[in-house]
Design an enzyme around this catalytic site. Sequence first.
Site, PDB file in Angstrom:
ATOM      1  N   ARG A  61       0.834  -1.197   0.000  1.00  0.00           N
ATOM      2  CA  ARG A  61       0.000   0.000   0.000  1.00  0.00           C
ATOM      3  C   ARG A  61       0.875   1.256   0.000  1.00  0.00           C
ATOM      4  O   ARG A  61       0.649   2.195  -0.762  1.00  0.00           O
ATOM      5  CB  ARG A  61      -0.917  -0.010   1.227  1.00  0.00           C
ATOM      6  N   ARG A  87      -9.401   2.711  -3.076  1.00  0.00           N
ATOM      7  CA  ARG A  87      -8.228   2.373  -2.285  1.00  0.00           C
ATOM      8  C   ARG A  87      -8.315   3.104  -0.961  1.00  0.00           C
ATOM      9  O   ARG A  87      -8.659   4.292  -0.911  1.00  0.00           O
ATOM     10  CB  ARG A  87      -6.934   2.798  -3.004  1.00  0.00           C
ATOM     11  N   ILE A  88      -8.042   2.418   0.137  1.00  0.00           N
ATOM     12  CA  ILE A  88      -7.949   3.055   1.442  1.00  0.00           C
ATOM     13  C   ILE A  88      -6.582   3.701   1.557  1.00  0.00           C
ATOM     14  O   ILE A  88      -5.556   3.034   1.350  1.00  0.00           O
ATOM     15  CB  ILE A  88      -8.155   2.027   2.569  1.00  0.00           C
ATOM     16  N   LEU A  89      -6.553   4.979   1.851  1.00  0.00           N
ATOM     17  CA  LEU A  89      -5.289   5.717   1.903  1.00  0.00           C
ATOM     18  C   LEU A  89      -4.716   5.721   3.317  1.00  0.00           C
ATOM     19  O   LEU A  89      -5.461   5.849   4.297  1.00  0.00           O
ATOM     20  CB  LEU A  89      -5.494   7.152   1.427  1.00  0.00           C
ATOM     21  N   ASN A 102     -13.291  13.299   0.832  1.00  0.00           N
ATOM     22  CA  ASN A 102     -14.057  12.209   0.219  1.00  0.00           C
ATOM     23  C   ASN A 102     -15.534  12.490   0.415  1.00  0.00           C
ATOM     24  O   ASN A 102     -15.926  13.183   1.371  1.00  0.00           O
ATOM     25  CB  ASN A 102     -13.686  10.861   0.853  1.00  0.00           C
ATOM     26  N   HIS A 104     -19.129  10.440   0.911  1.00  0.00           N
ATOM     27  CA  HIS A 104     -19.681   9.122   1.203  1.00  0.00           C
ATOM     28  C   HIS A 104     -21.201   9.205   1.099  1.00  0.00           C
ATOM     29  O   HIS A 104     -21.812  10.156   1.598  1.00  0.00           O
ATOM     30  CB  HIS A 104     -19.274   8.668   2.614  1.00  0.00           C
ATOM     31  N   THR A 139      -5.616   2.692   8.421  1.00  0.00           N
ATOM     32  CA  THR A 139      -4.770   1.498   8.377  1.00  0.00           C
ATOM     33  C   THR A 139      -3.897   1.424   9.613  1.00  0.00           C
ATOM     34  O   THR A 139      -3.680   2.439  10.298  1.00  0.00           O
ATOM     35  CB  THR A 139      -3.865   1.509   7.128  1.00  0.00           C
ATOM     36  N   ASP A 140      -3.390   0.208   9.865  1.00  0.00           N
ATOM     37  CA  ASP A 140      -2.451   0.064  10.975  1.00  0.00           C
ATOM     38  C   ASP A 140      -1.028   0.234  10.462  1.00  0.00           C
ATOM     39  O   ASP A 140      -0.806   0.561   9.288  1.00  0.00           O
ATOM     40  CB  ASP A 140      -2.643  -1.283  11.685  1.00  0.00           C
TER      41      ASP A 140
END
Length: 548
Positions: A61, A87-89, A102, A104, A139-140
């Site tokens: 990523r 894609r998750i940023l 974004n 939603h 994200t982690d």
Amino acid sequence: MNVAGMASNRGRNLLNIDDRSPGGVTLSVVLTNDAEAPVLDAATARDIPTETVVRGTGESRQAHERRVLDALSGHDVDLVCLDGYMRILSDTFLEAAPTTLNVHPSLLPAFPGMDAWGDALEAGVSLTGCTVHVVTDATDTEGNVIEAEIDAGPIVTQEAVPVYESDDEESLKERVLYEGEFRAYPRAVGWFAAGKVEVSDESHGEIDVSVPADAAGRFPGRRVASHDRVASLRYGENPHQDAAVYADYTATAPSVVDAAQLNEGAKGLSYNNYNDADAALQLVREFEDSAAAVIKHTNPAGCAVADSPAAAYERALSTDPMSAFGGIVALNRPCDEATAAQIIDSFKEVVVSPAYTDAALETLGEKENLRVLDVGDFEGTSLDRPGDDEPALTEKSLVGGRLLQERDDQRLTAADLEVVTEREPTDSQVASMLFAWQTIKHVKSNAILFAKGTETVGVGMGQVSRVDAVRLAAMKAEEHAEGKDADGAVMASDAFFPFPDGVEHAAEAGIEAVIQPGGSRNDDAVVEAADDLDIAMVMTGSRCFRHD
């Protein structure tokens, strides 16, 4: 401000932002992670530069995001807007890029995730919408997605959209896009372009968003209105136009929208009936004493104040009985049998009154399709909401927007009038001029109104030339009025006279006193003409245009 758009499919929100250019922004580049994304062709057709950065097999990523940043580095970018970017940023991108937004398709925090439309339908909600928010890391440290953190960034703005019983996912998706996202996203981008949004991360790394433009006020930065359909109408202004009437349940003033229709079996109100009946009601509410008005196409054919509803109606009707045919009658006192008998003597469409005697209802019932509306008691009611210190607002729909303004609630007294001629008006002329002024507020501009006592004798409405409005009022008084004329009457003008000719034509009709705002560069010439004609003239210092 330059905007970078990132999308994986059609990018319709990005194209809408490009069309509208909120705050003067430029869509400087469109980037996608899918080489087949339709947004590429759409952007190319608009001469918008494009970049394609497909994630490679096994590519991390963070590595992919660094390539995305490299692709954007060749363009001027002040704001990033995501639109279905799949894609998750992570912070690899977000910390290096400008603020990223974004949209939603739900009113977050309700219905996060991939199927917001289906989730809304399954939940049975009657309202959903969209949310524009700042994108934050979901994200982690190893790049794995934390589901609970997706779409959890600070909200910039939201837009509500109704859910209908017949909706499926596709219809709801389209409504949220066109009625929600196409409003909210340009609004948010425009706020950023105008510097009205503050984004800070001073609180332990958490991002805070402040949107001063959304503060409350007389004319807030964003206005949300909700009305409920109460009836589908036979047609609109014309038979080929569909129409409906909606109610505002927060309104407290007497209204034709929720008025009881007392004659059972009569056909319902038409679009034009509602419009004219409302105009008639608002006119008679101007007066404390017994008043009557006859309206055609939202203009007064006649208006009068008298000792009784019957006398007021008789005097209003006699202004222009020909034009009153098929009109709307409004009273500000309960309708009695004597008044009802006069009303049914000629064809009328609607009667509006705060109440009716039993005998009056029986008489009015003789006309099968005369709609009889009971709007309730006027006493203690106001067009303003309880606790408001300012006038109620009126609005007009435009293509692409709406106009809002305060209702014209001016009520002049003799002390407000400035005598500008050698001849001073008599007390009775002043009273007549004040009546004429309150009435002309409800006449389409350019407007001229002749009055004697507290009744109209000629109305010239909706003319593009003020002198033509004078001629029309004079013609109406001479040819249409019954039992009265303009000899010795007063004249009201909703705006200043640009030339002396209006006063000169009025003098020929028999006018002896004039009330007008003043403010023309030719005021001196107009006053001089009035002096030469021995006409008294007062100026109000304020006009009362009416264009709707």
